[in-house]
Structures are given as structure tokens and as C-alpha cells.
Design an enzyme around this catalytic site. Structure first.
Site, PDB file in Angstrom:
ATOM      1  N   HIS A  76       0.855  -1.184   0.000  1.00  0.00           N
ATOM      2  CA  HIS A  76       0.000   0.000   0.000  1.00  0.00           C
ATOM      3  C   HIS A  76       0.897   1.242   0.000  1.00  0.00           C
ATOM      4  CE1 HIS A  76       0.452  -0.819   4.440  1.00  0.00           C
ATOM      5  NE2 HIS A  76       0.869   0.435   4.371  1.00  0.00           N
ATOM      6  N   ALA A  77       0.268   2.386  -0.159  1.00  0.00           N
ATOM      7  CA  ALA A  77       0.968   3.666  -0.075  1.00  0.00           C
ATOM      8  C   ALA A  77       0.213   4.571   0.885  1.00  0.00           C
ATOM      9  CB  ALA A  77       1.072   4.320  -1.457  1.00  0.00           C
TER      10      ALA A  77
END
Length: 315
Positions: free
Chosen positions: A228-229
Site C-alpha cells: 500500500h501507499a
């Protein structure tokens, strides 16, 4: 230009793009949609509720069932088996079939089996004969039964020699070829007969004041974390024990680091897609975060992240 349909093929669909070639003994049902410049080889069967993008290659003996989408530039090797019903029974059709998506540029090796309801991410690679039982992240290389991540494609291995094919030990790593803003930081280390100590200075070595930390440990070596970011949150990773492989991605460039000693930190700015995998049995990963936990700060879909990153770069 139109499509080429071999005289011994049966194509019942009117939605076939220009330049597509459908070869002998292939059968395409009326509801299927096939893009431009595709290559549908001998003895391929394509059902009705199927969407195939541009420049897709389907090698011999592939069946593409209802509920399957193959995006642009996908390669499907010979005798790959797709499935669309997790509990099939003869003459008992479900109300709807599981949706399987093979995203842009992914490749599936010959004789692989893809279970229903799975997404194979952008540019991922599935090894020949693999049995894919769950989603495959973008750029991941998976092999085996069940398929497990063995590496990442289109990813710079951060070592002294950029021609290496696998990650190298962390002392040789360089930051120059990494994703934008990512930095490898050597922390302060002191060793004497009383033991060892590692310390990091806020601002000069850790470029933010942490508001939160968490520790990841007891992770099976076949599993991955992250993927994820963050829109705003920055992170700083230190492997206190054992080793962890860390992938960083800014939407254009990807790099892989090996974190294998406690005096080595990896700084990840906001809008960096991060994945950690290949945890050693004794790995303990410390993560410092610049913000308190906020679920809305996470970006969990890789396609959304790439779009946001490119829009930010253009702004």
C-alpha cells in the site's frame, strides 16, 4: 484493416478489433469482446461474458470462461486453465460467476491454473505450472503450488552491480537508482565488550519526528506485508533482527532493498508504494511513522496509486 479469421475457426462475435488473428479450431462465442492486434491461437475457446483488451496473446489450448477479463498486453501461455466457479456442480449454474481480472502486461506461463475471483496485477508473472489461489500483486513473480512470491519484475535490485538478478547484501546498496525520495540511511552504531547499540538522530538521519511506531515479527517467510501507499504519512524502516526485502515504488520506478542489519534504515516518503517480503524466520521490523493511524491516508489499490502519483507529478 479488419480481423483475420481462419477458415477453420468459428467466431460468432461481432466485437473483434482490427488486426486480431483468430486461428484454426478456435471458437469465440457471440458475447465475447476482443480488442485490436490480438493473437488467438489454435484450439482456444472464449465464452460470452469475456473482455479481452488490445495486443493480448492466447496460446494453444486456453479456455477463457464467463467472468474473465484480460487487459491490454496480457500473455497467456499454452494450456493455462482459468476457473470461474469455486464450487462447480454438473448442470448447476451459479447466479453469477466469480470475476477474474488479469491486469495490463501480466504474463501467465503454460499449464498454470488460476482459481476464480482472483486479480493478477499489472506486469505480474505467473510461472509455468503454478496454481494461483489468491491475488497476485503488481509486478510480483509467483511460482509453485500454491503460488508464492519469489521476486518482482521490472524492479532495480539495489546493489553495486545493477546487472545482478537477485538482491544483494545491504552494505553495497546505493540510493541513486531508487524510487523518488527514498533514502538508505546508515545509523549510528557503537560496539564494545558490553554489547551493541544503534541510535538515530531525528531530522539529520530520520527526516521527520515520529508520532507512531509499530513492530512486525513472526511473519511466515512466504507472506508479504505492506502492499500500500500513504497520501501524507512518511515511514522509516529498520530491521532489528534477521532480514527483510523491501520494495519501493513511486509509480514509475521500482527498487528492491535488503534490510539485514539494525544500523541501516530505509526512508520512504509519502506517496511511495511499499511492500515487504522474504522475512527471515527471526526477522523483527521496526517502522516509525510521521502521522498517527488514519485509515483514509492509505491507498490500497495499485492502479489508483499510479494514477494519483502521475497526476501529482504533472501538477
Amino acid at each position: 484493416m479488419g480481423a483475420f479469421i481462419h477458415s477453420h475457426a468459428l467466431c460468432e462475435s461481432d466485437n473483434v478489433g482490427d488486426g486480431t488473428r483468430i486461428w484454426a479450431f478456435a471458437h469465440v462465442l457471440p458475447g465475447a469482446r476482443i480488442g485490436e492486434d490480438c493473437n488467438v491461437c489454435d484450439s482456444v475457446f472464449i465464452e460470452n461474458d469475456v473482455v479481452i483488451g488490445d495486443r493480448v496473446t492466447l496460446k494453444c489450448g486456453v479456455q477463457v470462461w464467463d467472468g474473465i477479463t484480460l487487459e491490454d498486453d496480457v500473455f497467456v501461455g499454452p494450456n493455462v486453465t482459468f476457473t470461474n466457479d469455486p464450487f462447480p456442480r454438473s448442470r448447476q449454474q451459479p447466479e453469477s460467476f466469480s470475476r477474474t481480472v488479469v491486469q495490463r502486461g501480466a504474463s501467465i506461463g503454460g499449464n498454470a491454473t488460476i482459481l476464480p475471483g482472483i486479480t493478477i496485477g499489472t506486469e505480474a508473472m505467473v510461472g509455468a505450472g503454478s496454481v494461483v489461489t489468491r491475488d497476485v500483486p503488481a509486478y510480483a513473480i509467483v511460482v509453485g503450488n500454491p503460488a508464492r512470491i519469489k521476486g518482482y519484475s521490472n524492479t532495480v535490485q539495489m546493489g553495486g552491480d545493477l546487472a545482478v538478478t537477485s538482491p544483494v547484501s545491504s552494505p553495497q546498496l546505493r540510493e541513486a537508482e531508487s524510487a523518488s525520495g527514498v533514502k538508505l540511511v546508515n545509523l549510528n552504531k557503537a560496539i564494545d565488550m558490553r554489547g551493541s547499540l544503534v541510535a538515530g538522530d531525528i531530522e539529520s538521519q530520520i527526516p521527520f519526528t515520529p508520532e507512531r511506531f509499530f513492530v512486525v515479527y513472526d511473519v511466515p517467510s512466504t507472506e508479504l506485508r505492506g502492499a500500500h501507499a500513504h497520501r501524507q504519512c512518511e515511514q522509516f524502516l529498520v530491521c532489528l533482527s534477521g532480514s527483510v526485502n523491501a520494495i519501493v515504488d513511486d509509480g514509475v520506478n521500482r527498487a528492491e532493498y535488503v534490510l539485514d542489519r539494525p544500523d541501516l534504515g530505509l526512508y520512504m516518503p509519502s506517496m511511495t508504494w511499499g511492500t515487504q517480503y522474504r522475512y527471515s524466520e527471526n526477522a523483527v521490523l521496526l517502522v516509525l511513522a510521521s502521522h498517527l493511524y488514519d485509515g483514509s491516508d492509505y491507498i490500497r489499490e495499485y492502479g489508483e496509486f499510479v494514477e494519483l502519483a502521475l497526476n501529482r507529478a504533472r501538477a
